[in-house]
Design an enzyme around this catalytic site. Structure first.
Site, PDB file in Angstrom:
ATOM      1  N   LYS A   1      -0.236  35.495  64.231  1.00 52.09           N
ATOM      2  CA  LYS A   1       0.047  34.077  64.660  1.00 52.09           C
ATOM      3  C   LYS A   1       1.411  34.009  65.510  1.00 52.09           C
ATOM      4  CE  LYS A   1      -2.340  31.932  61.014  1.00 52.09           C
ATOM      5  NZ  LYS A   1      -2.387  30.838  59.912  1.00 52.09           N
TER       6      LYS A   1
ATOM      7  N   TYR B   1     -10.089  26.178  64.463  1.00 55.62           N
ATOM      8  CA  TYR B   1      -9.949  25.294  63.214  1.00 55.62           C
ATOM      9  C   TYR B   1     -10.662  24.023  63.169  1.00 55.62           C
ATOM     10  CZ  TYR B   1      -6.088  28.565  61.927  1.00 55.62           C
ATOM     11  OH  TYR B   1      -5.196  29.505  61.465  1.00 55.62           O
TER      12      TYR B   1
ATOM     13  N   ASN C   1       2.670  31.227  58.305  1.00 58.97           N
ATOM     14  CA  ASN C   1       2.395  32.179  57.340  1.00 58.97           C
ATOM     15  C   ASN C   1       1.727  33.436  58.061  1.00 58.97           C
ATOM     16  OD1 ASN C   1      -0.134  31.366  58.258  1.00 58.97           O
ATOM     17  ND2 ASN C   1      -1.206  30.949  56.302  1.00 58.97           N
TER      18      ASN C   1
ATOM     19  N   HIS D   1      -3.772  35.332  60.660  1.00 55.69           N
ATOM     20  CA  HIS D   1      -5.182  34.598  60.197  1.00 55.69           C
ATOM     21  C   HIS D   1      -6.310  35.850  59.889  1.00 55.69           C
ATOM     22  CE1 HIS D   1      -8.881  32.308  60.426  1.00 55.69           C
ATOM     23  NE2 HIS D   1      -9.376  33.312  61.186  1.00 55.69           N
TER      24      HIS D   1
ATOM     25  N   GLU E   1     -15.886  33.399  64.918  1.00 54.36           N
ATOM     26  CA  GLU E   1     -14.618  33.375  65.519  1.00 54.36           C
ATOM     27  C   GLU E   1     -14.358  34.542  66.457  1.00 54.36           C
ATOM     28  OE1 GLU E   1     -12.322  31.841  61.339  1.00 54.36           O
ATOM     29  OE2 GLU E   1     -12.301  33.920  61.782  1.00 54.36           O
TER      30      GLU E   1
HETATM   31  P1  DAT Z   1      -6.486  30.782  55.631  1.00 49.35           P
HETATM   32  O1  DAT Z   1      -5.549  30.842  56.782  1.00 49.35           O
HETATM   33  O2  DAT Z   1      -5.806  31.276  54.472  1.00 49.35           O
HETATM   34  O3  DAT Z   1      -7.825  30.971  55.831  1.00 49.35           O
HETATM   35  P2  DAT Z   1      -7.021  27.687  55.610  1.00 49.35           P
HETATM   36  O4  DAT Z   1      -8.043  28.143  56.688  1.00 49.35           O
HETATM   37  O5  DAT Z   1      -7.387  26.942  54.404  1.00 49.35           O
HETATM   38  O6  DAT Z   1      -6.065  29.225  55.135  1.00 49.35           O
HETATM   39  O7  DAT Z   1      -5.896  27.016  56.597  1.00 49.35           O
HETATM   40  C1  DAT Z   1      -5.872  27.462  57.855  1.00 49.35           C
HETATM   41  C2  DAT Z   1      -4.156  27.490  58.132  1.00 49.35           C
HETATM   42  O8  DAT Z   1      -3.814  25.997  57.758  1.00 49.35           O
HETATM   43  C3  DAT Z   1      -3.552  28.287  57.117  1.00 49.35           C
HETATM   44  O9  DAT Z   1      -3.494  29.708  57.497  1.00 49.35           O
HETATM   45  C4  DAT Z   1      -2.255  27.587  57.324  1.00 49.35           C
HETATM   46  C5  DAT Z   1      -2.464  26.055  57.478  1.00 49.35           C
HETATM   47  N1  DAT Z   1      -2.543  25.204  56.099  1.00 49.35           N
HETATM   48  C6  DAT Z   1      -3.659  25.454  55.190  1.00 49.35           C
HETATM   49  N2  DAT Z   1      -3.228  24.653  54.252  1.00 49.35           N
HETATM   50  C7  DAT Z   1      -2.008  24.109  54.510  1.00 49.35           C
HETATM   51  C8  DAT Z   1      -0.954  22.953  53.914  1.00 49.35           C
HETATM   52  N3  DAT Z   1      -1.523  22.349  52.733  1.00 49.35           N
HETATM   53  N4  DAT Z   1      -0.025  22.558  54.600  1.00 49.35           N
HETATM   54  C9  DAT Z   1       0.276  22.948  55.988  1.00 49.35           C
HETATM   55  N5  DAT Z   1      -0.417  23.806  56.474  1.00 49.35           N
HETATM   56  C10 DAT Z   1      -1.635  24.408  55.886  1.00 49.35           C
HETATM   57 MG    MG Z   2      -9.182  30.031  56.959  1.00 45.42          MG
END
Ligand code: DAT
Ligand code: MG
Length: 172
Positions: free
Chosen positions: A31, A71, A134, A137, A148
């Protein structure tokens, strides 16, 4: 004689299934914060050292439109607008890695979504602090990986090649 033939067929089928399983692909993306913090090489190295094979690599500044598609499942979440703003704030490194169980193992290597829940030794556990920064991805299922990869790469951008490492990474 017939039994031998059947056993041979089963063996050939099993080998075919195993060869296909080794071609499982996952979509991994460093990212914008990972790029800005100079972590690209370190992250690529982890996937190389694990034994996965690099199939596609792209350095690109993604549009809001592409990120909204990527997303789409999270469109109704309250953090969606800030997620898109963060993800479109700079260039990313999009990658496709291939190997046995690459989706599941890729997720293990990333760690939990929120770095505070990620184990030490994982990429997020070792290299970042907050969920909104974080750094990486990874596809969460084989189905998502297929979607994707098709979203970020055209077929001709994916390279088919034989890695000599495979002889030593996998059992015969
Ligand atoms: P991942 O990236 O582990 O697959 P995800 O698909 O649930 O997790 O979410 C995509 C991204 O969105 C994640 O990497 C960071 C952001 N995100 C997820 N939950 C969040 C939250 N509660 N607050 C802020 N950003 C969040
Ligand atoms: Mg995800």
């Amino acid at each position: 004689m017939v039994i031998c033939l059947i056993l041979n067929c089963i063996k050939i089928l099993a080998e075919y299934i195993m060869e296909s399983a080794k071609e499982e692909r996952t979509f991994i993306m460093v990212k914008p914060d990972g790029v800005q913090r100079g972590l690209v090489g370190k992250i690529i190295k982890r996937f190389e050292q694990k034994g996965f094979k690099l199939i596609g690599l792209k350095f690109t500044w993604p549009s809001d439109d592409l990120l909204s598609k990527h997303y789409a499942d999270l469109a109704n979440r309250p953090f969606f607008p800030t997620l898109i703003k963060y993800m479109s704030s700079g260039p990313v490194v999009a990658m496709v890695w291939e190997g046995l169980n690459s989706v599941k193992m890729g997720r293990f290597m990333l760690g939990a979504t929120d770095p505070k829940d990620s184990n030490p030794g994982t990429i997020r556990g070792d290299l970042c602090i907050q969920v909104g920064r974080n750094i990486i991805h990874g596809s969460d299922s084989v189905e998502s990986a297929k979607k994707e990869i098709a979203l970020w790469f055209s077929d001709k951008e994916l390279v088919q090649w034989t890695s000599n490492n495979d002889l030593w990474v996998y059992e015969k």
